[in-house]
Design an enzyme around this catalytic site. Structure first.
Site, PDB file in Angstrom:
ATOM      1  N   GLU A  23     -21.282  20.853  -0.393  1.00 28.13           N
ATOM      2  CA  GLU A  23     -22.506  20.123  -0.030  1.00 28.13           C
ATOM      3  C   GLU A  23     -23.730  20.744  -0.701  1.00 28.13           C
ATOM      4  O   GLU A  23     -24.624  20.026  -1.168  1.00 28.13           O
ATOM      5  CB  GLU A  23     -22.670  20.101   1.488  1.00 28.13           C
ATOM      6  CG  GLU A  23     -21.540  19.403   2.235  1.00 28.13           C
ATOM      7  CD  GLU A  23     -21.296  17.976   1.786  1.00 28.13           C
ATOM      8  OE1 GLU A  23     -22.226  17.325   1.252  1.00 28.13           O
ATOM      9  OE2 GLU A  23     -20.158  17.495   1.947  1.00 28.13           O
ATOM     10  N   HIS A  79     -24.163  19.516  -4.166  1.00 32.60           N
ATOM     11  CA  HIS A  79     -24.915  18.261  -4.319  1.00 32.60           C
ATOM     12  C   HIS A  79     -26.417  18.547  -4.444  1.00 32.60           C
ATOM     13  O   HIS A  79     -27.106  17.972  -5.286  1.00 32.60           O
ATOM     14  CB  HIS A  79     -24.666  17.341  -3.124  1.00 32.60           C
ATOM     15  CG  HIS A  79     -23.292  16.754  -3.066  1.00 32.60           C
ATOM     16  ND1 HIS A  79     -22.642  16.259  -4.164  1.00 32.60           N
ATOM     17  CD2 HIS A  79     -22.439  16.577  -2.017  1.00 32.60           C
ATOM     18  CE1 HIS A  79     -21.448  15.784  -3.813  1.00 32.60           C
ATOM     19  NE2 HIS A  79     -21.304  15.985  -2.512  1.00 32.60           N
TER      20      HIS A  79
END
Length: 519
Positions: free
Chosen positions: A231, A234
């Protein structure tokens, strides 16, 4: 059944520092008197999903975390922060040494250390209200000399500290910035974009990145460093792109092993590769400790619309071809490719020095069922062919059957002559496809849709031995027999028949890749 849960990258259409550097731990207020110091090492206990489903409790240092010295000189004073400069725990071992020289007395009435899950303006872990997690050491009283506190451990919110320290792994390897910031787009420490990791006990909000510089983690998510780094990857890609993240389509849900879209596979595959590269493995680990290798196995599709193929390709390039990921990161700080194909074909050559798009680089992609290289037709080479699942097209009965056989799936074994196929052009735009056995047999289309493909001796006049090779935009091939209109197909499972079926542009099982080449 797909393995990956719905990890949604929510698109729904993976310290002001005066001098621009992290200030080392050093003395506080200067004075001729003797300073009084508190020193030690900040560590935390955590449950490790990477260590397996039992998630054993391990311990490690909390690195680059905010650390402050607090206290008071006299009992009539109020406890307050004593060090005016910015200080962080040691980058290698979580060490700290904080000092204060009394001005009005020779001793300190109170002295303690306060830590926070914050690295200046760069990243922080906070609860849903935006409050960072802190830990305060027991107060030392009537202190006249320096005290070694030894190992200091937070007594609560260990997962917040685990998430914080995991992000540190990405920050220390960001490979493109000379300031404390994440990317070269932010040229001074004062302009750093802060990553916020939102976590709290019992939360069900995560894991995902919201494109607003916040990673959301559910209760147990920090146990998986792969999840945290995926995550955070990202966020990192978005910062490299200077907030021009690709418009991602067909990504809800998405799975490691299945085709989604070019943009989904690129961004999610990048997140998977970030995590595996930084942790030195080739897998994704879920918060429950279950791990999933980033190599083709049962249920995998072929091509660059599969995030696992993209992740595996990136890892092989970084680890075996490019020497590291550094030049990739620098190219992404200067370019904004929306797909893996765009990055590989157009952006890699812009690196300094250029990153290869031939030779070993193409071989790395081939091994993950992505074919961007020269055509397989008339290349005077043999190819192992797969339509997914970690299996390959094989001469049934291997090369021991020499007169006539059938085509079947078998576990990929690149040493077998019965799994090596050559494409030789005819004069009409079609090819003959035959194995490398001592007495080669040729792929022969069945007469009915769904029938098993035969292997027969060459017959130059046989229409059912002529195949049309079509290169697909996803980095695969479709092999079609014009006489019947059937395309090479089949359930990619060892022991199953390779068939030919009515051509379908949307069929993943009709997309074949050369996963190994030998001349």
């Amino acid at each position: 059944m797909s393995i990956r849960p719905t990890f949604l990258l929510r698109l729904l259409a993976p310290v002001v520092l005066a001098a621009g550097v992290i200030v080392p731990l050093s003395a506080g207020v200067a004075s001729a008197a003797t300073p009084i110091c508190l020193s030690g090492n900040l560590q935390f206990d955590y449950q490790s999903a990477e260590a397996g489903t039992a998630k054993p409790t391990l311990t490690r240092a909390a690195r680059n975390a905010s650390v402050e010295l607090w206290g008071r000189e006299k009992s009539t004073d109020t406890d307050h922060k004593l060090n005016a400069d910015t200080q962080l725990t040691g980058a290698a071992d979580g060490s700290f040494t904080l000092c204060h020289t009394p001005v009005t007395t020779t001793t300190m009435d109170h002295l303690f250390v306060r830590f926070a899950t914050r690295n200046n303006q760069v990243w922080r872990v906070a609860d849903s209200a935006g409050t960072v997690y802190t830990h305060t050491t027991p107060t030392q009283t009537n202190v006249s000399a320096s005290v070694a506190l030894g190992v200091v451990k937070p007594t609560a919110a260990a997962r917040a500290w685990h998430a914080f320290d995991t992000v540190n792994l990405l920050w220390t390897r960001r490979a493109n910035s000379t300031t404390p910031c994440w990317t070269t787009a932010e040229t001074t420490a004062a302009t750093c974009t802060t990553l916020t990791v939102r976590w709290q006990t019992g939360s069900a909000d995560g894991p995902y990145y919201d494109l607003a510089n916040t990673v959301h983690l559910a209760d147990a998510d920090p146990d998986s460093e792969h999840t945290v780094l995926h995550e955070t990857g990202h966020f990192f890609q978005n910062r490299l792109y200077n907030s021009t993240f690709p418009t991602v389509t067909d990504c809800n849900p998405h799975y490691i092993e299945k085709a989604s879209s070019a943009t989904c596979a690129w961004t999610e595959g990048f997140g998977d590769a970030v995590a595996a590269y930084l942790l030195g493995d080739n897998r994704y680990v879920f918060p429950n400790g279950f791990s999933y290798p980033l190599t083709a196995a049962a249920g995998w599709h072929t091509g660059d619309h599969v995030q696992g193929n993209v992740a595996g390709s990136l890892l092989q390039l970084w680890n075996q071809v490019d020497g590291s990921w550094d030049r990739t990161i620098k190219t992404l700080a200067a370019n904004t490719p929306a797909t893996f194909a765009d990055w590989f074909t157009n952006v890699r050559p812009t690196a300094t020095p250029p990153l290869s798009t031939t030779g070993a680089a193409l071989t790395a992609l081939d091994s993950h069922a992505v074919n961007y290289g020269p055509t397989v037709v008339d290349d005077n080479a043999y190819h192992a062919l797969s339509n997914g699942g970690g299996v390959a097209l094989q001469h049934g009965g291997t090369c021991n059957v020499v007169l006539q056989s059938v085509a079947e799936f078998a576990a990929l074994d690149t040493s077998r002559a019965s799994q090596r196929w050559k494409f030789t052009a005819n004069g009409d735009g079609t090819v003959r496809i035959y194995d490398s056995c001592l007495v080669p047999l040729y792929l022969t289309a069945p007469t009915t849709a769904g029938g098993q493909v035969l292997l027969q001796a060459v017959n130059l006049g046989a229409a059912n031995q002529r195949w049309q090779v079509t290169r697909n935009s996803v980095g695969t091939y479709t092999l079609t027999n014009p006489a019947t209109g059937f395309s090479l197909d089949g359930n990619a499972t060892a022991g199953q028949a390779v068939t030919a079926n009515t051509a379908s542009a949307t069929s993943t099982s009709q997309k074949w890749a050369s996963v190994f080449t030998i001349s």
